[in-house]
Design an enzyme around this catalytic site. Sequence first.
Site, PDB file in Angstrom:
ATOM      1  CB  SER A 133       3.927 -12.888   3.571  1.00 39.61           C
ATOM      2  OG  SER A 133       4.161 -14.123   4.230  1.00 39.61           O
ATOM      3  CE  LYS A 139       0.249 -10.754   2.931  1.00 37.74           C
ATOM      4  NZ  LYS A 139       0.246  -9.325   3.289  1.00 37.74           N
ATOM      5  CE1 TYR A 175      -1.887 -13.228   4.538  1.00 42.32           C
ATOM      6  CE2 TYR A 175      -0.068 -14.808   4.558  1.00 42.32           C
ATOM      7  CZ  TYR A 175      -0.578 -13.556   4.873  1.00 42.32           C
ATOM      8  OH  TYR A 175       0.205 -12.639   5.516  1.00 42.32           O
TER       9      TYR A 175
END
Length: 253
Positions: free
Chosen positions: A146, A163, A159
């Site tokens: 991401s 990534k 999160y």
Amino acid sequence: MADEFDLTGRVALVTGGSRGIGRAIALALARHGASVAVASRRLEGCEAVAAEIRAAGGRASAHACHIGEPAAIGATLAAIDASHGRLDILVNNAATNPYYGPSLDMDPSAWRKTLDVNIGGYFWTSVEAARRMLRQGKGAIVNVASVNAFRPMDGQACYSLTKAAIVNMTQGLAREWARGGIRVNALVPGIVETRFAAALHEDPKHRATLERLVPMGRIAQPEEMAGAVVYLASDAASYTTGSCLTVDGGWLA
């Protein structure tokens, strides 16, 4: 001249393949000739995508797999051995983001779940796939990362760090397995209109803000991620490993 994007005869596993980016990738790989094993936690969604592939003349199987559980990964790869006989392509796409908000308010259970799926799931699925690919002397792994790996968004610290770990994992495994014929690369999507990212794009004001920040002025559709994965999985990328291919409308430019 041979079509370098032709995946005929190859078997691909797409985790998180029942919807969104994963579904788009599964369909695209099948259109280029691959037999696709579609995996996610819910078998019903996987069956629906596999049925789409078969209806279009392709070959596909459906597998319920929670990649946060190593035993489930092993069982799924064993099932693919039984149904397809080999594995040539792995797309690590399944991910979770159970918490969106200030890090100070995050519950430890949400932290553990995010790391177990987004880091542990990618790592152990890659290891299981690599065992098979090394025996064949060839394989391709694509990890879906991401833009958050490079520029974390507000409310997504946990999160985002997972990534970033995926980017590092991609580079580490690429170096480790290159001489065994396995290429490991990452897709780096920007903001994509999926149910997974609904918190980012469903609120009209928030969406408008994001669209102003994207140089191309819009949020991507899942299908716009698939071509990059087909490239990374194919012989067209035969000298590409350890790379991050950004598909973000210019977000990181």
